[in-house]
Design a protein around this motif. Structure first.
Motif, mmCIF file in Angstrom:
data_model
loop_
_atom_site.group_PDB
_atom_site.id
_atom_site.type_symbol
_atom_site.label_atom_id
_atom_site.label_comp_id
_atom_site.label_asym_id
_atom_site.label_seq_id
_atom_site.Cartn_x
_atom_site.Cartn_y
_atom_site.Cartn_z
ATOM 1 N N TYR A 244 0.835 -1.195 0.000
ATOM 2 C CA TYR A 244 0.000 0.000 0.000
ATOM 3 C C TYR A 244 0.876 1.254 0.000
ATOM 4 C CZ TYR A 244 -4.021 -2.983 0.939
ATOM 5 O OH TYR A 244 -5.006 -3.936 0.843
ATOM 6 N N HIS A 245 0.499 2.193 -0.854
ATOM 7 C CA HIS A 245 1.115 3.514 -0.963
ATOM 8 C C HIS A 245 2.344 3.503 -1.871
ATOM 9 C CE1 HIS A 245 -1.826 4.547 1.968
ATOM 10 N NE2 HIS A 245 -1.263 3.786 2.896
ATOM 11 N N ALA A 246 3.504 3.047 -1.397
ATOM 12 C CA ALA A 246 4.716 2.942 -2.223
ATOM 13 C C ALA A 246 5.136 4.285 -2.809
ATOM 14 C CB ALA A 246 4.512 1.913 -3.332
ATOM 15 N N SER A 247 4.910 5.368 -2.072
ATOM 16 C CA SER A 247 5.100 6.713 -2.612
ATOM 17 C C SER A 247 6.539 7.017 -2.988
ATOM 18 C CB SER A 247 4.632 7.753 -1.583
ATOM 19 O OG SER A 247 3.283 7.580 -1.235
ATOM 20 N N PHE A 248 7.479 6.567 -2.153
ATOM 21 C CA PHE A 248 8.878 6.955 -2.344
ATOM 22 C C PHE A 248 9.715 5.805 -2.902
ATOM 23 C CE2 PHE A 248 7.248 9.893 0.886
ATOM 24 C CZ PHE A 248 7.601 11.107 0.304
ATOM 25 N N THR A 249 9.104 4.988 -3.744
ATOM 26 C CA THR A 249 9.823 3.884 -4.370
ATOM 27 C C THR A 249 10.943 4.423 -5.252
ATOM 28 O OG1 THR A 249 7.768 2.604 -4.414
ATOM 29 C CG2 THR A 249 9.571 1.817 -5.792
ATOM 30 N N ASP A 250 12.175 3.942 -5.015
ATOM 31 C CA ASP A 250 13.318 4.408 -5.806
ATOM 32 C C ASP A 250 13.598 3.429 -6.952
ATOM 33 O OD1 ASP A 250 14.602 2.217 -4.619
ATOM 34 O OD2 ASP A 250 15.674 3.445 -3.153
ATOM 35 N N GLU A 251 14.659 3.693 -7.709
ATOM 36 C CA GLU A 251 14.955 2.874 -8.883
ATOM 37 C C GLU A 251 15.244 1.426 -8.500
ATOM 38 O OE1 GLU A 251 14.739 3.544 -12.165
ATOM 39 O OE2 GLU A 251 13.848 5.452 -11.556
ATOM 40 N N GLU A 252 15.940 1.229 -7.401
ATOM 41 C CA GLU A 252 16.192 -0.141 -6.951
ATOM 42 C C GLU A 252 14.873 -0.836 -6.621
ATOM 43 O OE1 GLU A 252 18.743 -2.621 -3.558
ATOM 44 O OE2 GLU A 252 18.454 -0.446 -3.350
ATOM 45 N N GLY A 253 13.981 -0.115 -5.949
ATOM 46 C CA GLY A 253 12.678 -0.682 -5.637
ATOM 47 C C GLY A 253 11.876 -0.990 -6.890
ATOM 48 N N LEU A 254 11.953 -0.121 -7.896
ATOM 49 C CA LEU A 254 11.256 -0.377 -9.156
ATOM 50 C C LEU A 254 11.793 -1.635 -9.832
ATOM 51 C CD1 LEU A 254 11.044 3.282 -10.506
ATOM 52 C CD2 LEU A 254 9.090 1.843 -9.878
ATOM 53 N N ASP A 255 13.122 -1.810 -9.789
ATOM 54 C CA ASP A 255 13.707 -3.027 -10.366
ATOM 55 C C ASP A 255 13.192 -4.267 -9.629
ATOM 56 O OD1 ASP A 255 15.166 -1.526 -12.188
ATOM 57 O OD2 ASP A 255 17.017 -1.557 -10.987
ATOM 58 N N MET A 256 13.113 -4.174 -8.314
ATOM 59 C CA MET A 256 12.629 -5.314 -7.527
ATOM 60 C C MET A 256 11.156 -5.595 -7.813
ATOM 61 S SD MET A 256 14.551 -4.406 -3.927
ATOM 62 C CE MET A 256 13.924 -5.840 -3.018
ATOM 63 N N LEU A 257 10.368 -4.539 -7.920
ATOM 64 C CA LEU A 257 8.959 -4.717 -8.263
ATOM 65 C C LEU A 257 8.804 -5.389 -9.621
ATOM 66 C CD1 LEU A 257 7.457 -1.302 -7.105
ATOM 67 C CD2 LEU A 257 6.679 -3.536 -6.312
ATOM 68 N N GLU A 258 9.589 -4.944 -10.584
ATOM 69 C CA GLU A 258 9.493 -5.529 -11.920
ATOM 70 C C GLU A 258 9.870 -7.002 -11.909
ATOM 71 O OE1 GLU A 258 10.740 -4.529 -16.540
ATOM 72 O OE2 GLU A 258 11.650 -3.403 -14.894
ATOM 73 N N GLU A 259 10.872 -7.349 -11.128
ATOM 74 C CA GLU A 259 11.278 -8.752 -11.019
ATOM 75 C C GLU A 259 10.168 -9.616 -10.427
ATOM 76 O OE1 GLU A 259 14.788 -8.725 -8.652
ATOM 77 O OE2 GLU A 259 16.032 -7.775 -10.201
#
Length: 434
Positions: A244-259
């Motif tokens: 829930y929220h994920a407002s401050f997701t950084d590039e590393e977090g985006l890579d992890m989400l995509e994986e």
């Protein structure tokens, strides 16, 4: 209220524009409902059997799946005093939760994912009452109180506490014992508190992993209040299912989400940020205070991150944090407008996120969220075109038919309508979203 059509009664929708949530554009056609499920869907009119069926002439209206709110709080009852929800009498609180459930289905929402309750059993009791046909409401996945570590609660009186891996396991087991479908971890802060910030993180990896492992072992999923970049990554490292929220997701977090995009769901709850900035002044929180607290900065960061999630194919769903004083029940479809206007989703992609992805987050992708043969007959009939104007879904009067399980909650043919549901504000104070 739900109509009394019998389980063996067939209902034929004819002369409707069907948005089937498979990815196709709307088309003129017919839908035959037999019992609880959709029996057939056909393009064109006149091909499906009419003998013995009740025929609903849609007169060109828009037929689609019922909507999903992926971040629901039945027990937030339009209050500006969340601590007061902890002390409210359980009998009164249960009745207000039942009204919340009715308001959701009155608004065309047939699927909801519980994101925490103010008292341990409220969600479970309401879910069970809906399933038993005692009260109207959407299909519902129940949660209990959100779990926080000492010093990390957003509102102490509506929170369960656990510190360290073993206490996390025990807290999860309490949810299992109470009959919940989900576990909620309150991992980061919230600016309106004044001292617990959205970019904070209060959990450890060991605590998160213990909660997730125990929940999964017992068949429950885990969702996290995770605004900070680190709380998002901690959720992903340790197998949390819904962020829930994920407002401050950084590039590393985006890579992890995509994986992990085939496993994870994100439900940002954008309307809380927008409404706190623009609609809270009447409740003592003017726009300048919201901006000073950091809400405009968080909204800007969230929009940027969520656009990137969309580009990477991460499943982002609308809904969340309704039931506060300035995000009242019944205004749920504002999130759909935010997806179009702020995140640059097309109206079609927005409806797919609110329907087909809803079936997925409900763990029923082959039964819910599409107008398709074999799926449950959970549908809404709209006098207008949400692909042309997504805001039409904010108007209950334009949702002229609401069907769940093959039975009408709001009947388009008899003039029978579900009573419009609104909740009056019960408390004033400072709300803190969870």
């Amino acid at each position: 209220m739900t109509s009394a059509n019998t389980p063996d009664q067939s209902i034929l929708f004819t002369n409707v524009r069907i948005f089937d949530s498979t990815g196709s554009d709307p088309y003129e056609g017919e839908v035959l409902v037999e019992g609880e499920r959709i029996a057939e869907v056909r393009k064109g009119t006149g091909d499906l059997p009419r003998e013995g069926a009740r025929v609903i002439d849609g007169q060109g209206k828009f037929l689609m799946s019922g909507l999903c709110d992926a971040h629901t709080h039945f027990s937030w009852v339009n209050s500006a005093d969340l601590p007061g929800l902890g002390t409210m009498g359980v009998e009164e609180h249960t009745l207000l939760c039942a009204r919340s459930a009715q308001t959701y289905i009155d608004s065309g929402y047939t699927m909801c994912v519980g994101a925490a309750a103010a008292k341990p059993r409220l969600d479970v009791v309401i879910r069970n009452a809906i399933n038993a046909g005692q009260i109207p409401g959407p299909r519902y996945l129940a949660n209990c109180q959100e779990i926080a570590v000492t010093g990390g609660a957003l509102v102490k009186g509506i929170t369960a506490f656990a510190d360290g891996p073993e206490e996390m396991r025990k807290a999860v087991r309490r949810n299992v014992d109470l009959g919940a479908d989900l576990v909620k971890l309150s991992m980061s802060g919230e600016e309106i508190t004044g001292n617990q910030h959205a970019e904070d993180n209060y959990f450890s990896d060991e605590e998160t992993l213990a909660a997730v492992t125990e929940a999964h072992r017992r068949g429950l999923r885990v969702c996290s209040h995770a605004r900070s970049g680190e709380s998002v990554k901690m959720s992903l490292r340790n197998g949390v299912d819904i962020i829930y929220h994920a407002s401050f997701t950084d590039e590393e977090g985006l890579d992890m989400l995509e994986e992990q995009k085939d496993r994870i769901f994100v439900a940002p709850g954008l309307n809380w940020l927008v409404a706190t900035l623009h609609d809270a002044e009447a409740f003592g929180y003017p726009p300048e205070a919201a901006e000073a607290a950091g809400y405009q900065h968080e909204l800007d960061c969230a929009i940027e991150a969520l656009k990137k999630m969309k580009e990477r194919g991460i499943r982002v769903l609308p809904g969340g944090d309704y039931g506060f004083a300035w995000t009242p029940h019944g205004t749920y479809a504002r999130d759909l407008q935010h997806f179009v206007e702020l995140l640059e989703f097309s109206p079609k992609d927005t409806l797919l996120a609110a329907t087909a992805l809803g079936g997925q987050i409900m763990r029923m992708p082959d039964d819910l969220g599409q107008v398709k043969a074999g799926f449950y007959a959970d549908m809404i009939l709209i006098d207008g075109d949400p692909l042309e104007d997504i805001t039409i879904l904010q108007d209950q009067s334009k949702i002229v038919g609401i069907m769940k399980n093959g039975a009408f909650h709001k009947d388009p043919g008899s003039g029978q309508s579900a009573r419009p549901s609104t909740l009056s504000e019960t408390h004033r104070g400072t709300p803190i979203p969870a």
